[in-house]
Scaffold this motif. Structure first.
Motif, PDB file in Angstrom:
ATOM      1  N   UNK A 154      45.480   3.418  -2.316  1.00 11.68           N
ATOM      2  CA  UNK A 154      46.625   3.221  -1.421  1.00 11.68           C
ATOM      3  C   UNK A 154      46.377   3.924  -0.096  1.00 11.68           C
ATOM      4  N   UNK A 155      45.962   5.190  -0.177  1.00 13.06           N
ATOM      5  CA  UNK A 155      45.712   5.958   1.038  1.00 13.06           C
ATOM      6  C   UNK A 155      44.531   5.396   1.817  1.00 13.06           C
ATOM      7  N   UNK A 156      43.523   4.894   1.105  1.00 12.00           N
ATOM      8  CA  UNK A 156      42.358   4.318   1.782  1.00 12.00           C
ATOM      9  C   UNK A 156      42.740   3.043   2.535  1.00 12.00           C
ATOM     10  N   UNK A 157      43.594   2.223   1.939  1.00 16.34           N
ATOM     11  CA  UNK A 157      44.034   0.994   2.614  1.00 16.34           C
ATOM     12  C   UNK A 157      44.841   1.331   3.864  1.00 16.34           C
ATOM     13  N   UNK A 158      45.765   2.282   3.722  1.00 19.93           N
ATOM     14  CA  UNK A 158      46.536   2.704   4.899  1.00 19.93           C
ATOM     15  C   UNK A 158      45.607   3.287   5.949  1.00 19.93           C
ATOM     16  N   UNK A 159      44.574   4.019   5.500  1.00 12.36           N
ATOM     17  CA  UNK A 159      43.625   4.645   6.412  1.00 12.36           C
ATOM     18  C   UNK A 159      42.811   3.663   7.239  1.00 12.36           C
ATOM     19  N   UNK A 160      42.772   2.409   6.831  1.00  7.40           N
ATOM     20  CA  UNK A 160      42.108   1.396   7.648  1.00  7.40           C
ATOM     21  C   UNK A 160      42.836   1.194   8.974  1.00  7.40           C
ATOM     22  N   UNK A 161      44.127   1.569   8.999  1.00  6.75           N
ATOM     23  CA  UNK A 161      44.965   1.322  10.168  1.00  6.75           C
ATOM     24  C   UNK A 161      45.586   2.580  10.776  1.00  6.75           C
TER      25      UNK A 161
END
Length: 207
Positions: free
Chosen positions: A110-117
């Protein structure tokens, strides 16, 4: 009142997996009601004008990451309801103020996906939620939007702010069981079905 930031994570009070749709209240309604009960502010102290916005312009673009099995690129065969709901969101960010749940970052993905942006600070991590885009009251598009909420006090108002950080068209940020698939199987199927998509969602922005 002082100019300090409250903790909307505690105010929202719902955890991942608990459905808010049992009530007709939206995400902002839920936060405001808990804010009222916890701090005792009279109705006149609430600013009814929501500040809902994209965390940055890059959130309106598609990303692909093989390692974490995430994509939100589209294709010419992507479901029309998904396309129309993203267009609706680009025209009016308030489209996310529907039912939703608070998200705990128990899965590193979850944090990695948000971290894309968007790079979250510690306070942000306590205040993540997901919302479901709808085209009408009985037409859910299947698109999830992840955002970060905060409540701020000014001299005479309590204001809710929501910044949008991820548009998840294919349930890849938090995979869900469906059609007999486990979460892991659903993640693999959804990612493989869309990994060849090449059209950026920014193409849906209407000039």
């Amino acid at each position: 009142m002082s100019n300090r930031r409250r903790d909307p994570g505690k105010l929202m009070g719902k955890r991942l997996g608990q459905d808010l749709t049992a009530s007709k209240d939206t995400i902002s309604d839920k936060i405001k009601k808990r804010f009222h009960r916890k701090h005792g502010f009279a109705e006149r102290f609430f600013d009814n004008q929501l500040d809902i916005h994209f965390a940055n312009e890059y959130v309106k673009r598609s990303e692909f990451d093989e390692d974490i099995k995430f994509t939100n690129h589209i294709s010419r065969s992507t479901d029309r309801a998904k396309i129309d709901s993203v267009k609706k969101l680009f025209l009016d960010a308030n489209a996310i103020d529907t039912d939703g749940t608070e998200v705990q970052l128990t899965d590193p993905k979850i944090e990695k996906c948000i971290g894309l942006y968007y790079q979250m600070d510690d306070e942000d991590k306590d205040n993540v939620f997901k919302a479901h885009l709808t085209l009408s009251s009985d037409n859910e598009s299947g698109v999830r939007v992840f955002g970060i909420a905060s409540l701020r006090e000014t001299e005479d108002k309590a204001k809710l702010s929501i910044k949008i950080v991820v548009i998840d068209l294919f349930h890849l940020v938090i995979p869900s069981r469906y059609n007999g698939y486990s979460k892991e199987e659903a993640e693999r199927v959804n990612f493989n079905q869309n990994r060849s998509n090449r059209i950026c969602i920014s193409s849906l922005i209407e000039n």
